[in-house]
Write an enzyme that holds these catalytic residues in place. Sequence first.
Site, PDB file in Angstrom:
ATOM      1  N   PRO A   2       0.835  -1.213   0.000  1.00 18.03           N
ATOM      2  CA  PRO A   2       0.000   0.000   0.000  1.00 18.03           C
ATOM      3  C   PRO A   2       0.870   1.263   0.000  1.00 18.03           C
ATOM      4  CG  PRO A   2      -0.630  -1.509   1.779  1.00 18.03           C
ATOM      5  CD  PRO A   2       0.652  -2.007   1.211  1.00 18.03           C
ATOM      6  N   GLU A   3       0.651   2.121  -0.982  1.00 13.70           N
ATOM      7  CA  GLU A   3       1.311   3.421  -1.001  1.00 13.70           C
ATOM      8  C   GLU A   3       0.248   4.445  -0.612  1.00 13.70           C
ATOM      9  OE1 GLU A   3       3.863   4.089  -4.401  1.00 13.70           O
ATOM     10  OE2 GLU A   3       4.126   1.946  -4.732  1.00 13.70           O
ATOM     11  N   LYS A  59       1.784   7.296   4.283  1.00 20.48           N
ATOM     12  CA  LYS A  59       1.167   5.971   4.332  1.00 20.48           C
ATOM     13  C   LYS A  59       0.584   5.657   5.704  1.00 20.48           C
ATOM     14  CE  LYS A  59       4.955   4.419   1.369  1.00 20.48           C
ATOM     15  NZ  LYS A  59       6.038   3.422   1.242  1.00 20.48           N
ATOM     16  N   ARG A 120       0.721 -10.700   5.790  1.00 21.94           N
ATOM     17  CA  ARG A 120       2.161 -10.868   6.028  1.00 21.94           C
ATOM     18  C   ARG A 120       2.658 -10.220   7.312  1.00 21.94           C
ATOM     19  NH1 ARG A 120       5.616 -10.237   0.714  1.00 21.94           N
ATOM     20  NH2 ARG A 120       7.199 -10.764   2.235  1.00 21.94           N
ATOM     21  N   ARG A 252      16.032  -0.348  -4.398  1.00 24.08           N
ATOM     22  CA  ARG A 252      14.750  -0.788  -4.950  1.00 24.08           C
ATOM     23  C   ARG A 252      14.847  -1.015  -6.454  1.00 24.08           C
ATOM     24  NH1 ARG A 252      10.531   0.371  -1.541  1.00 24.08           N
ATOM     25  NH2 ARG A 252       9.512  -1.200  -2.824  1.00 24.08           N
TER      26      ARG A 252
END
Length: 262
Positions: A2-3, A59, A120, A252
Amino acid sequence: MPELLEVEYFRRLAERCAGRTILHIDVPDAHALADGRSPRSLRQAVVGRRIELARRHGKLLVLETDGPALGLRFGMTGGLVVDGELAIDRLLYSPGTFGTAWVRFGIRFDEGELLFHDPRRFGRVSLDPDESRMGPDAMAVTAAELGRALATRGPAPGPALKARLLDQSAIAGIGNLLGDEILWRASLAPSRPARSLAPAELRRLHRHLVATLADLLERGGSHTGDLMAERHLGGRCPKDGSPLERSTVGGRTTWWCPRHQH
Ligand SMILES: [Zn+2]
């Protein structure tokens, strides 16, 4: 993951809890509470309190009450269900269904309930979350604030542009997919030193950042960018057809176009 766009959908759903009173807090997984807080101490702090509003900073989702605030961080796979309704029907990373086994935290109100699910288990719930080390929210950032966030000090060349955009202490809310999409639209190379942008480039980046977030919020999330379908070996730039390059920037995986991003 989720951003800020996904968390904005969570915020909109959580907003309907405004005015409701917290009757009980369920913590099926104590690991979901940040700072080693016990379910009991969290209950003591917020049971009986009324939700006043749901706001978002990057976030982070903050549920303000008439007492302490609750902060929700969604980690890799977190999500919200309010009164049985999912904020997002299907996220890129999730199977698109909701399993009660994934519920880590829940609030029962005088009317309805809010569930925090997280397969998770990287998400966390905190009391009065510390926002002091978070940069300005990416959706509200001004060009001047963006300029300050990129003007790093220290030895040359300094951090890469993309690394800085993803640094939540510089600007809050941008993740990997949004970072690549914004830089691709702004025609800026992700590995450029953040401090090397000329004033005109900075204005262009700000314009594209604002427009990209608005556009993808409307389309349905961080995974709806133009670059998304081409993030694979052999992928081509949707603007000019050049083969995209994959690099690692700021740790990244980064997809970008060496022809038009400079
Ligand atoms: Zn290109």
